[in-house]
Design a protein around this motif. Structure first.
Motif, PDB file in Angstrom:
ATOM      1  N   ASN A 112      10.753  -6.549 -11.324  1.00  0.00           N
ATOM      2  CA  ASN A 112      11.063  -6.922  -9.936  1.00  0.00           C
ATOM      3  C   ASN A 112      10.955  -8.677  -9.849  1.00  0.00           C
ATOM      4  O   ASN A 112      10.814  -9.241  -8.718  1.00  0.00           O
ATOM      5  N   GLY A 113      10.915  -9.170 -11.072  1.00  0.00           N
ATOM      6  CA  GLY A 113      10.610 -10.613 -11.064  1.00  0.00           C
ATOM      7  C   GLY A 113       9.301 -11.329 -10.587  1.00  0.00           C
ATOM      8  O   GLY A 113       9.325 -12.372 -10.669  1.00  0.00           O
ATOM      9  N   GLN A 114       8.518 -10.393 -10.551  1.00  0.00           N
ATOM     10  CA  GLN A 114       7.268 -10.780 -10.226  1.00  0.00           C
ATOM     11  C   GLN A 114       6.080 -10.353 -11.363  1.00  0.00           C
ATOM     12  O   GLN A 114       4.846 -10.642 -10.884  1.00  0.00           O
ATOM     13  N   GLY A 115       6.527  -9.914 -12.276  1.00  0.00           N
ATOM     14  CA  GLY A 115       5.633  -9.489 -13.445  1.00  0.00           C
ATOM     15  C   GLY A 115       5.387  -8.176 -13.456  1.00  0.00           C
ATOM     16  O   GLY A 115       4.697  -7.740 -14.516  1.00  0.00           O
ATOM     17  N   GLN A 116       5.972  -7.232 -12.826  1.00  0.00           N
ATOM     18  CA  GLN A 116       5.907  -5.796 -12.846  1.00  0.00           C
ATOM     19  C   GLN A 116       7.383  -5.331 -13.169  1.00  0.00           C
ATOM     20  O   GLN A 116       8.447  -5.538 -12.572  1.00  0.00           O
ATOM     21  N   VAL A 117       7.307  -4.334 -14.346  1.00  0.00           N
ATOM     22  CA  VAL A 117       8.546  -3.571 -14.474  1.00  0.00           C
ATOM     23  C   VAL A 117       8.061  -2.089 -14.502  1.00  0.00           C
ATOM     24  O   VAL A 117       7.241  -1.602 -14.846  1.00  0.00           O
ATOM     25  N   PHE A 118       9.246  -1.701 -13.678  1.00  0.00           N
ATOM     26  CA  PHE A 118       9.083   0.077 -13.425  1.00  0.00           C
ATOM     27  C   PHE A 118       9.969   0.663 -14.191  1.00  0.00           C
ATOM     28  O   PHE A 118      11.048   0.057 -14.479  1.00  0.00           O
ATOM     29  N   ARG A 144       6.322   5.051 -14.729  1.00  0.00           N
ATOM     30  CA  ARG A 144       5.524   3.857 -15.223  1.00  0.00           C
ATOM     31  C   ARG A 144       5.904   2.669 -14.618  1.00  0.00           C
ATOM     32  O   ARG A 144       6.753   2.224 -14.372  1.00  0.00           O
ATOM     33  N   VAL A 145       4.665   1.999 -14.728  1.00  0.00           N
ATOM     34  CA  VAL A 145       4.551   0.386 -14.403  1.00  0.00           C
ATOM     35  C   VAL A 145       3.932  -0.343 -15.397  1.00  0.00           C
ATOM     36  O   VAL A 145       2.635  -0.027 -15.722  1.00  0.00           O
ATOM     37  N   ARG A 146       4.374  -1.267 -15.657  1.00  0.00           N
ATOM     38  CA  ARG A 146       3.738  -2.267 -16.813  1.00  0.00           C
ATOM     39  C   ARG A 146       3.500  -3.614 -15.814  1.00  0.00           C
ATOM     40  O   ARG A 146       4.613  -4.125 -15.329  1.00  0.00           O
ATOM     41  N   ASN A 147       2.439  -4.008 -15.976  1.00  0.00           N
ATOM     42  CA  ASN A 147       2.132  -5.390 -15.012  1.00  0.00           C
ATOM     43  C   ASN A 147       1.833  -6.495 -16.028  1.00  0.00           C
ATOM     44  O   ASN A 147       0.779  -6.328 -16.792  1.00  0.00           O
ATOM     45  N   THR A 148       2.813  -7.603 -16.084  1.00  0.00           N
ATOM     46  CA  THR A 148       2.388  -8.614 -16.702  1.00  0.00           C
ATOM     47  C   THR A 148       2.156  -9.729 -16.015  1.00  0.00           C
ATOM     48  O   THR A 148       2.063 -11.110 -16.464  1.00  0.00           O
ATOM     49  N   GLY A 149       1.816  -9.498 -14.739  1.00  0.00           N
ATOM     50  CA  GLY A 149       1.476 -10.611 -13.721  1.00  0.00           C
ATOM     51  C   GLY A 149       0.029 -11.000 -13.850  1.00  0.00           C
ATOM     52  O   GLY A 149      -0.757 -10.606 -14.619  1.00  0.00           O
ATOM     53  N   ALA A 150      -0.412 -11.836 -13.044  1.00  0.00           N
ATOM     54  CA  ALA A 150      -1.831 -12.531 -12.953  1.00  0.00           C
ATOM     55  C   ALA A 150      -2.840 -11.445 -12.328  1.00  0.00           C
ATOM     56  O   ALA A 150      -4.080 -11.970 -12.113  1.00  0.00           O
ATOM     57  N   GLU A 151      -2.382 -10.746 -11.302  1.00  0.00           N
ATOM     58  CA  GLU A 151      -3.181 -10.074 -10.498  1.00  0.00           C
ATOM     59  C   GLU A 151      -3.016  -8.504 -10.489  1.00  0.00           C
ATOM     60  O   GLU A 151      -1.777  -8.117 -10.971  1.00  0.00           O
ATOM     61  N   ALA A 184       0.394  -0.821  -1.785  1.00  0.00           N
ATOM     62  CA  ALA A 184      -0.632  -0.534  -0.615  1.00  0.00           C
ATOM     63  C   ALA A 184      -1.008  -1.404   0.278  1.00  0.00           C
ATOM     64  O   ALA A 184      -0.668  -2.722  -0.226  1.00  0.00           O
ATOM     65  N   GLY A 185      -1.311  -1.038   1.280  1.00  0.00           N
ATOM     66  CA  GLY A 185      -1.541  -2.121   2.379  1.00  0.00           C
ATOM     67  C   GLY A 185      -0.525  -3.139   2.797  1.00  0.00           C
ATOM     68  O   GLY A 185       0.658  -3.246   2.640  1.00  0.00           O
ATOM     69  N   ASP A 186      -1.167  -4.605   2.558  1.00  0.00           N
ATOM     70  CA  ASP A 186      -0.268  -5.624   2.918  1.00  0.00           C
ATOM     71  C   ASP A 186       0.051  -6.295   1.695  1.00  0.00           C
ATOM     72  O   ASP A 186       0.394  -7.624   1.615  1.00  0.00           O
ATOM     73  N   ALA A 187       0.128  -5.669   0.684  1.00  0.00           N
ATOM     74  CA  ALA A 187       0.524  -6.328  -0.704  1.00  0.00           C
ATOM     75  C   ALA A 187       2.144  -6.683  -0.823  1.00  0.00           C
ATOM     76  O   ALA A 187       2.776  -5.992  -0.002  1.00  0.00           O
ATOM     77  N   LYS A 188       2.355  -7.693  -1.354  1.00  0.00           N
ATOM     78  CA  LYS A 188       3.628  -8.219  -1.228  1.00  0.00           C
ATOM     79  C   LYS A 188       4.499  -7.893  -2.767  1.00  0.00           C
ATOM     80  O   LYS A 188       5.315  -8.372  -2.911  1.00  0.00           O
ATOM     81  N   VAL A 189       3.886  -6.945  -3.295  1.00  0.00           N
ATOM     82  CA  VAL A 189       4.559  -6.464  -4.597  1.00  0.00           C
ATOM     83  C   VAL A 189       5.966  -5.753  -4.119  1.00  0.00           C
ATOM     84  O   VAL A 189       6.240  -5.034  -3.217  1.00  0.00           O
TER      85      VAL A 189
END
Length: 585
Positions: free
Chosen positions: A169-175, A192-199, A137-142
């Motif tokens: 993706n190496g940023q804390g998200q596994v697709f 599915r998306v698993r988020n292990t990041g900080a945000e 979404a938007g300007d997200a850098k994901v």
């Protein structure tokens, strides 16, 4: 008055002829490969512009651009699909479902003919594939998966064995893409998306069907081939040519609609590839044309409600994919059990849906018991004749009386040959006195037109009739009679139809023409010699016209004529015995 009615009969006959010539198929040409799910029209894929969200869609992302075909190697890592009725593979490069073969259908009636291929990799001449992904979404850098993403997975996809593709993706998200398959043609894909990041991350899931070439369509006026869907309860159809022209006006978008649920995809005559989103989710569906050499067509869904994945959490969305044969009972089952709205409309039953589908059910039921669709057509014809028997009887009795009135009408024409007005008045008095309707002969033909047209649709568009044999030389009721009188039914080793389509006239169309001629002989001739000659040519015209129709329809018409001849002969015999005064005057 009788002249006007006879002219009306001629006009109706000509209108029927012209109408069928317009609505029915053109003269036969070499069968396009589209009948076997791929065509012989190669195309060269190229870069696709990024898909933009449709106007009014509550999204800030877009379906990404397709990478250039030259960047796709022919040899890529793949995982096997071993379904009950499908086989193929999934490309781990880009997570594309792009290799699918139908195990129950072959290209021709030959037993060793290749299986029908539905989907084809991008490195091949006719790319046709399905893909699932996300847009940030938007300007997200994901970082989200792209066409060049190499997914990780092992094993194979089978009817009772799901397959999971994953990418970090190496940023804390596994697709993850979890594929499952039923015993027929329905895939379920969970994104599915698993988020292990900080945000938290906000993503919009999408799915698309892409055909990177323009297929050779059958070219029939009564058959839709191209983009199709049911969105908000309404059927949407866009032909390839219309997608190109509309897309040129609107940045590639031929149609867009915000809808809850529904389904959309690309249909061929017998095969369908369709996306079915969660029926409770709000989606934006689009039909697109992408200006590439050879043409490119895309049907996609973009979620309007984003997946917001909090740190340490997971989120998922689910989409189903139908990729297979348009079997009527199977589509009905998916519609009723899975709540897919109007899924049976993937089969082009046409304007007479209320007749066409019941006729299909009747033929299919008869075939189940008789084990032959040709016999089913014959029994069905007897049923139709029985259904209209009282009405037809009344008409044939009137026609029989008309024929017996022939000597009296000849005498009146001789008596009033110099005074047409008195002739008309005398004939009307004769008709009234004998209780005869001169226009009654049109009624049987008018009655059977909707049944004839609906039966044609059933034979032509339903896959159940594809390659269905009869007896003798008819091995496919949905195709034209393969014999040809112009090469002495195969004794002369050449095909005259190669010089002109009019030089194809099979045995069954000849039988039909003979039965039509015999039936005409039982009818009272028109009083005017010119009109009589026009009617004499009708069997010849219809013989050549029906030579290009499916054999099943010609068999129906021939059998119907034979039944009508028997019915008319019996009625005429009864009428001549019970009304001898008519002939004496």
């Amino acid at each position: 008055m009788d002249q006007k009615r006879l002219f009306l009969a001629i006009a109706i006959s000509i209108a029927i002829l012209i109408g069928f010539q317009y609505l029915m198929p053109r003269p036969p040409h070499p069968v396009p490969a589209q009948d076997v799910a791929t065509t012989a029209a190669p195309a060269t894929p190229g870069n696709a512009p990024a898909s933009q969200p449709p106007a009014g869609a509550a999204v800030s992302g877009a379906i990404p651009a397709q990478a250039a075909a030259t960047a796709v190697p022919r040899e890529v890592p793949r995982l096997k699909i071993a379904g009950t009725r499908v086989q193929g593979s999934i490309s781990l490069l880009g997570a594309r479902l792009d290799d699918l073969v139908l195990r129950d259908y072959r290209e021709t009636i030959e037993p060793n003919s290749p299986l029908v291929r539905l989907l084809e990799p991008r490195a091949d001449p006719q790319p046709y594939f399905v893909q699932f992904g996300w847009t940030a979404a938007g300007d997200a850098k994901v970082a989200v998966p792209t066409d060049d993403t190499l997914w990780s997975a092992s094993g194979e996809l089978a009817a009772s064995k799901p397959l999971t593709l994953s990418w970090d993706n190496g940023q804390g998200q596994v697709f993850e893409l979890v594929f499952s398959l039923d015993d027929n043609y329905m895939f379920t894909v969970q994104q599915r998306v698993r988020n292990t990041g900080a945000e938290a991350v906000t993503l919009y899931p999408w799915s698309r069907i892409r055909r990177d070439y323009t297929p050779v369509t059958a070219g029939y006026y009564i058959l839709h081939e191209g983009m199709i869907g049911v969105l908000d309860g309404r059927l949407k159809e866009t032909k390839y040519s219309d997608a190109k022209s509309e897309g040129a006006k609107n940045n590639g978008i031929a149609l867009t609609a915000a809808a809850t649920g529904g389904w959309a995809g690309i249909t061929d005559k017998y095969w369908l590839t369709a996306l079915v989103p969660d029926q409770a989710s709000k989606q934006t569906a689009s039909f697109r044309y992408i200006d590439l050499p050879g043409g490119s067509y895309q049907v996609d869904f973009l979620g309007q409600e984003p997946l917001v994945v909090a740190p340490g959490a997971a989120a998922a969305s689910s989409t189903r994919l139908f990729a297979g044969a348009k079997e009527v009972h199977l589509l009905d089952r998916y519609e009723s059990q899975d709540g897919i709205p109007s899924f049976d409309k993937a089969v082009d039953f046409g304007w007479f849906y209320f007749l066409t589908k019941p006729i299909f059910y009747a033929l299919d039921w008869l075939n189940h018991h008789l084990h032959n669709f040709g016999l089913a057509i014959l029994v069905f014809t007897v049923f139709v004749k029985g259904l209209f028997f009282p009405l037809a009887n009344k008409s044939y009795r009137s026609m029989s009386k008309m024929k017996l009135l022939g000597p009296k009408m000849t005498a009146l024409r001789e008596q009033y040959k110099e005074d047409p007005a008195k002739l008309q008045s005398a004939m009307m008095a004769l008709y009234k006195g004998e209780k005869v309707n001169p226009a009654s002969g049109c009624l049987p033909m008018l009655i059977q037109i909707p049944v004839f047209f609906s039966l044609y649709k059933v034979i032509f568009v339903t896959i159940e009739m594809r390659q269905a044999p009869f007896f003798g030389w008819i091995h496919d009721l949905s195709s034209v009679d393969p014999t040809n009188v112009f090469n002495l039914f195969g004794l002369i080793p050449f095909d005259p139809a190669a010089f002109s389509p009019m030089l194809h006239l099979g045995a069954w169309p000849l039988i039909m023409g003979i039965t039509m001629f015999l039936q005409q002989k039982l009818n009272p001739p028109p009083p005017d010699p010119v009109q009589a000659k026009v009617f004499q040519f009708m069997p010849v015209i219809f013989t050549f016209m029906l030579a290009h129709f499916p054999a099943g329809l010609v068999i129906y018409w021939s059998w119907n004529n034979l039944l009508t001849i028997g019915q008319q002969w019996l009625i005429m015999r009864q009428t001549s015995l019970s009304k001898p005064s008519l002939a004496r005057g």
